[in-house]
Enzyme design. Structure first.
Site, short mmCIF file in Angstrom:
data_model
loop_
_atom_site.label_atom_id
_atom_site.label_comp_id
_atom_site.label_asym_id
_atom_site.label_seq_id
_atom_site.Cartn_x
_atom_site.Cartn_y
_atom_site.Cartn_z
N LEU A 23 6.37 0.76 3.34
CA LEU A 23 5.58 1.42 2.31
C LEU A 23 4.78 0.38 1.55
O LEU A 23 5.31 -0.67 1.19
CB LEU A 23 6.50 2.17 1.35
CG LEU A 23 5.82 2.91 0.19
CD1 LEU A 23 4.95 4.05 0.70
CD2 LEU A 23 6.88 3.44 -0.79
N LYS A 24 3.50 0.65 1.32
CA LYS A 24 2.70 -0.25 0.48
C LYS A 24 2.97 0.10 -0.98
O LYS A 24 2.69 1.21 -1.43
CB LYS A 24 1.20 -0.11 0.78
CG LYS A 24 0.38 -1.19 0.07
CD LYS A 24 -1.07 -1.14 0.46
CE LYS A 24 -1.82 -2.35 -0.13
NZ LYS A 24 -1.61 -2.55 -1.57
N LEU A 25 3.53 -0.84 -1.70
CA LEU A 25 3.93 -0.61 -3.08
C LEU A 25 2.79 -0.94 -4.04
O LEU A 25 2.10 -1.94 -3.87
CB LEU A 25 5.16 -1.46 -3.42
CG LEU A 25 6.42 -1.12 -2.61
CD1 LEU A 25 7.48 -2.18 -2.78
CD2 LEU A 25 6.95 0.25 -3.00
#
Length: 268
Positions: A23-25
């Protein structure tokens, strides 16, 4: 100081089991270091921010350790809130709860591990980093990037990152071994005024309400704008023009309802 490995952009994800999917935070890239019993924290631009995040000073790691990760402020629903993160970053009075999501390790116990394949560095991380209140391990899966991205879009999250499982850590380099796919949103808007000096265009939603400032527009499209716009009036800071309709892409709406990081997509 460490300049971290950076990501290339892609429009669409690919399903490939030689990649890990994360997941790109939506937060701030943070490098955690410990040498001579002193913890130092740095942004990706090598700005030291140790004094801002005292919650991360007591992580139980040996000297000669360097970690890479993303610092976030989780919202009420658990998703990262970038605006709250910036409030915490910019103000010493802010007390927003932070979490450091560690996704890579550059050095451990005075041993440089950048040449190890990513999957082996992940395994090392899982052995040496114990999750605590303000520190968690970044989660990943092997492959399935397309399905993962579909879930991200359903839940209106920022995007995904896909990384070659056998990739080394390339310091101070933007590498095709790490790829980000952003979950852009699209909106039909009007261009209403040009900022004088540094480029910027005021935007308005279709109902006429202010939508934000766009600073990203390809050179060819800027030329078309300058050729077709009709000046209405002028102030010290802006040239007001007759509204011109186009479509922009953006990350998400801010808490005040403006477009976050809008950029030109197409004319309408």
């Amino acid at each position: 100081m460490i300049s971290p490995m950076l990501l290339e952009k892609a429009i669409e994800p690919i399903n490939d089991n030689t990649y890990l999917t994360e997941l790109k935070l939506d937060g701030i890239r943070l490098i955690w270091t410990k040498f001579n019993d002193k913890v130092r924290l740095y942004t990706r631009h090598n700005t030291e921010v140790t004094f801002r995040f005292k919650e991360l000073h007591d992580l139980d790691m040996p000297n000669g350790t360097i970690l890479d990760g993303e610092l976030i402020v989780p919202g009420d629903d658990g998703r990262p809130e970038f605006e709250l993160m910036m409030e915490r970053f910019q103000s010493s009075k802010s007390n927003h709860f932070i979490q450091y999501c560690v996704f890579d390790i550059i050095q451990y116990n005075d041993q440089n591990v950048t040449s190890l394949p990513l999957l082996e560095r992940k395994e090392l991380l899982s052995k040496v980093v114990t999750p605590i209140e303000h520190v968690v391990l970044g989660q990943f899966i092997q492959g399935h990037a397309v399905e993962y991205f579909d879930l991200v879009k359903e839940r209106d999250l920022e995007g995904i990152v896909i990384k070659k499982a056998d990739s080394p850590y390339e310091l101070n380099k933007r590498s095709k071994s790490w790829i980000k796919v952003i979950n852009y949103q699209y909106e039909n808007i009007y261009l209403t005024a040009l900022k004088k000096g540094e480029f910027g265009v005021n935007l308005a939603f279709e109902d006429g309400s202010y939508a934000g400032l766009m600073e990203f527009m390809p050179t060819d499209e800027r030329k078309k704008l300058y050729q077709t716009m009709r000046k209405v009036s002028e102030t010290e800071k802006y040239i007001r023009i007759e509204p011109i309709k186009c479509q922009v892409k953006y990350r998400n709406l801010t808490r005040s309802g403006l477009l976050r990081i809008p950029s030109f997509h197409q004319w309408l």
